[in-house]
Scaffold this motif. Structure first.
Motif, PDB file in Angstrom:
ATOM      1  N   MET A 124       9.731   3.806  -8.103  1.00  0.00           N
ATOM      2  CA  MET A 124       9.695   4.809  -9.159  1.00  0.00           C
ATOM      3  C   MET A 124       8.539   4.489 -10.101  1.00  0.00           C
ATOM      4  N   PHE A 125       7.704   5.486 -10.370  1.00  0.00           N
ATOM      5  CA  PHE A 125       6.492   5.296 -11.157  1.00  0.00           C
ATOM      6  C   PHE A 125       6.536   6.166 -12.408  1.00  0.00           C
ATOM      7  N   GLU A 126       5.847   5.700 -13.460  1.00  0.00           N
ATOM      8  CA  GLU A 126       5.725   6.476 -14.690  1.00  0.00           C
ATOM      9  C   GLU A 126       4.259   6.645 -15.058  1.00  0.00           C
ATOM     10  N   VAL A 127       3.898   7.878 -15.372  1.00  0.00           N
ATOM     11  CA  VAL A 127       2.525   8.244 -15.737  1.00  0.00           C
ATOM     12  C   VAL A 127       2.581   9.022 -17.037  1.00  0.00           C
ATOM     13  N   SER A 128       1.772   8.639 -18.007  1.00  0.00           N
ATOM     14  CA  SER A 128       1.765   9.331 -19.299  1.00  0.00           C
ATOM     15  C   SER A 128       0.698  10.419 -19.315  1.00  0.00           C
ATOM     16  N   GLU A 129       0.889  11.378 -20.219  1.00  0.00           N
ATOM     17  CA  GLU A 129      -0.044  12.499 -20.338  1.00  0.00           C
ATOM     18  C   GLU A 129      -0.154  12.901 -21.799  1.00  0.00           C
ATOM     19  N   VAL A 180      -3.470  14.966 -17.040  1.00  0.00           N
ATOM     20  CA  VAL A 180      -2.940  14.663 -15.702  1.00  0.00           C
ATOM     21  C   VAL A 180      -3.051  15.915 -14.841  1.00  0.00           C
ATOM     22  N   ASN A 181      -3.503  15.752 -13.622  1.00  0.00           N
ATOM     23  CA  ASN A 181      -3.566  16.841 -12.651  1.00  0.00           C
ATOM     24  C   ASN A 181      -2.244  16.887 -11.900  1.00  0.00           C
ATOM     25  N   ILE A 182      -1.399  17.844 -12.238  1.00  0.00           N
ATOM     26  CA  ILE A 182      -0.071  17.925 -11.636  1.00  0.00           C
ATOM     27  C   ILE A 182      -0.152  18.150 -10.130  1.00  0.00           C
ATOM     28  N   ALA A 187      -0.135  12.422  -4.744  1.00  0.00           N
ATOM     29  CA  ALA A 187      -1.112  11.795  -3.846  1.00  0.00           C
ATOM     30  C   ALA A 187      -1.837  10.649  -4.540  1.00  0.00           C
ATOM     31  N   GLU A 188      -2.186  10.835  -5.812  1.00  0.00           N
ATOM     32  CA  GLU A 188      -2.859   9.766  -6.561  1.00  0.00           C
ATOM     33  C   GLU A 188      -1.934   8.567  -6.745  1.00  0.00           C
ATOM     34  N   THR A 189      -0.654   8.829  -6.951  1.00  0.00           N
ATOM     35  CA  THR A 189       0.310   7.744  -7.113  1.00  0.00           C
ATOM     36  C   THR A 189       0.464   6.956  -5.821  1.00  0.00           C
ATOM     37  N   CYS A 224      -4.923   2.783 -10.372  1.00  0.00           N
ATOM     38  CA  CYS A 224      -3.700   3.542 -10.151  1.00  0.00           C
ATOM     39  C   CYS A 224      -3.414   4.362 -11.404  1.00  0.00           C
ATOM     40  N   PRO A 225      -2.760   5.521 -11.265  1.00  0.00           N
ATOM     41  CA  PRO A 225      -2.496   6.348 -12.445  1.00  0.00           C
ATOM     42  C   PRO A 225      -1.298   5.897 -13.258  1.00  0.00           C
ATOM     43  N   PHE A 226      -0.419   5.095 -12.690  1.00  0.00           N
ATOM     44  CA  PHE A 226       0.824   4.721 -13.351  1.00  0.00           C
ATOM     45  C   PHE A 226       0.647   3.459 -14.189  1.00  0.00           C
ATOM     46  N   TYR A 227       1.426   3.398 -15.267  1.00  0.00           N
ATOM     47  CA  TYR A 227       1.428   2.191 -16.091  1.00  0.00           C
ATOM     48  C   TYR A 227       2.551   1.257 -15.710  1.00  0.00           C
ATOM     49  N   ARG A 228       3.574   1.797 -15.056  1.00  0.00           N
ATOM     50  CA  ARG A 228       4.698   0.962 -14.667  1.00  0.00           C
ATOM     51  C   ARG A 228       5.277   1.467 -13.355  1.00  0.00           C
ATOM     52  N   ALA A 229       5.712   0.522 -12.549  1.00  0.00           N
ATOM     53  CA  ALA A 229       6.444   0.836 -11.320  1.00  0.00           C
ATOM     54  C   ALA A 229       7.728   0.025 -11.320  1.00  0.00           C
ATOM     55  N   THR A 230       8.795   0.659 -10.881  1.00  0.00           N
ATOM     56  CA  THR A 230      10.092   0.000 -10.765  1.00  0.00           C
ATOM     57  C   THR A 230      10.498   0.002  -9.301  1.00  0.00           C
TER      58      THR A 230
END
Length: 500
Positions: free
Chosen positions: A370-375, A381-383, A388-390, A322-328
């Motif tokens: 709610m997800f967080e992805v760093s760049e 990161v492909n905006i 879709a990746e999330t 998954c691309p995210f490091y955290r999900a809330t």
């Protein structure tokens, strides 16, 4: 040309730091001041967005904590009623190997497969023995991890997870910022829990936390702003230049503000550029500060909240599925973070993209993630594909099921997301912040003073309060200069921010 305004103290930014300074100045009633902000309302990096469908998403994962009574008192003044808040018990996990590992990971390796338990214990024993004879302090975050937790936990969790958070290798980060943010494991307790098959209890000061009933985190800061005279605010006020010699700030629309002293909460790298060519050495110095960008992605779903995540708050994801490091589970924080059940919305898509009715409006109930992805330059990161990746990552990690009906999506990129505590950071700040002070500019806040260890909401607010005291009285700034002192203060409600 609009009229020039002149004040004793000009505050740039109506986020927690700017509002903290304004509250303190209002209490003093000694200085004239104004708060200018590029946006239309207060909140800054602690604001909350609302989608057209009625789903709320914070600018990243925030919960309310406190190391300071002054902060507590101000929030109580702004939101005084018991039903203004919800109080939650933290339920957090790490997703790995297709299972949920209780937080913190390093204290709960009993939940790992046996082969991983062995690797982690061997590494912890080696770390314990090495630390007993070591005569030097660790020189990097990576070295700190190895000394405290060993190679097993480093490779399984700490290195991959922290790279996903910071978007920079742990070898390039210092360890002075850590303080109370990372739990050092108790070897005897971990071994005992592995043998007995037990999980460690809740660790850390955020075992219980508060969240506002209405308006998300941004609602807190709107309420705080409403306790101040509205005549003190100038919104839609984007700063384009600062003349530090004449002490004049110019906005994008041509308005100008004169000041005697300035508290700036804008990113200090942007501030040094706004100072112009004369102060280009400061801009060159600020280029030594590193940061990552943050993508916040929100997914609104129709249906009852699944039992598998019904009690969870926020979750950590070190793996590359998954691309995210955290999900809330943002709908868990307040029933008003999503539309009420009677609201009719159409389905945008099934989670797996399969065929479904996307035309008929139907009622809820609804829930949200709610997800967080760093760049960064290390981690692009492909905006175009990040939503879709999330969604696919949420399916991969059992947060969503393929047949789930998605009724809303949200995405916002924050260029300045995390002020990274790199190896070079403190050397830059020791020169840069005093140089700005000599120009009667106090650069404070999450990106104003660039210290992540005092970058949570309570810290940021008090950076403003203490800066106001420094400006008016010459008082020392405890939070800025002694983070470890303020972070070890006992208080009735304390939590952490993002770091693990």
């Amino acid at each position: 040309m609009p009229a020039h305004e002149q004040v004793d103290i000009l505050i740039i930014g109506a986020g927690p730091t700017g509002l903290g300074a304004a509250k303190r100045l209002e209490h003093m009633k000694q200085q004239s001041y104004l708060i200018i902000d590029a946006f239309t309302e207060a909140g800054g990096l602690a604001s909350t967005d609302v989608t057209p469908e009625g789903f709320l998403y914070d600018v990243g994962g925030h919960v309310i904590f406190s190391h300071y009574k002054y902060f507590d008192d101000v929030l109580h003044e702004a939101l005084p009623k018991p039903d203004d808040w919800f109080t939650h018990q933290r339920v957090s996990y790490v997703r790995q190997r297709g299972r949920w590992i209780p937080y913190p990971y390093q204290n709960n390796i009993a939940a790992l497969p046996k082969e991983d338990q062995v690797v982690c214990l061997k590494g912890m024993i080696d770390a314990y023995l090495d630390s007993a004879i070591s005569q030097t302090k660790p020189k990097s975050f990576d070295e700190w991890i190895i000394r405290c937790m060993g190679e097993g936990i480093a490779d399984l969790f700490m290195r991959p997870y922290n790279f996903k958070v910071w978007a920079v290798p742990t070898t390039k980060m210092q360890c002075e910022w850590l303080g109370e943010r990372v739990a050092a494991p108790d070897l005897k307790l971990v071994v005992s829990n592995v043998v007995e098959g037990k999980m460690a209890g809740n660790w850390g000061p955020n075992a219980t936390f508060k969240f506002p009933a209405h308006g998300g985190t941004g609602g807190i800061w709107k309420a705080v702003a409403n306790t101040l005279p509205q005549s003190k605010f100038r919104f839609n006020a984007k700063v384009v230049s600062v003349d530090a010699d004449k002490k004049i700030v110019t906005l994008e629309d041509g308005r100008t503000f004169g000041y005697n002293k300035m508290l700036s909460t804008m990113p200090v790298d942007d501030l040094t550029v706004a100072l112009g060519p004369k102060y280009s050495p400061l801009a060159d110095l600020a280029r030594g500060l590193y940061f990552s960008s943050t993508h916040v992605i929100g997914i609104g779903i129709r249906g009852a909240r699944p039992q598998r995540i019904d009690d969870k708050c926020w979750l950590y994801f070190p793996e590359d599925d998954c691309p995210f490091y955290r999900a809330t589970i943002f709908s868990n924080y307040s029933p008003y973070n999503q539309p009420q059940s009677h609201v009719k919305l159409r389905t945008i898509q099934r989670a797996d993209g399969g065929a479904t009715d996307t035309k008929t409006e139907k009622e809820g109930p609804y829930w949200s993630l709610m997800f967080e992805v760093s760049e960064s330059s290390y981690k692009p990161v492909n905006i175009e594909t990040i939503i879709a990746e999330t969604i696919q990552g949420a399916i991969n990690t059992d947060l969503l099921h393929p047949e789930d009906e998605i009724v809303s999506t949200y995405h916002r990129r924050f260029y300045h997301g995390y002020p990274t505590p790199t190896l070079e950071r403190d050397g830059v700040l020791k020169q840069l912040l005093p140089a700005l002070n000599k120009l009667d500019i106090w650069s404070r806040g999450r990106f104003g003073s660039w210290k992540y260890e005092v970058g949570n909401q309570d810290h940021s607010f008090m950076l403003g309060v203490e800066a106001a005291d420094s400006i008016v009285y010459g008082s020392p700034e405890l939070s800025l200069n002694y983070p470890n002192v303020v972070n070890t203060r006992p208080n009735n409600e304390r939590t952490l921010d993002h770091a693990f």
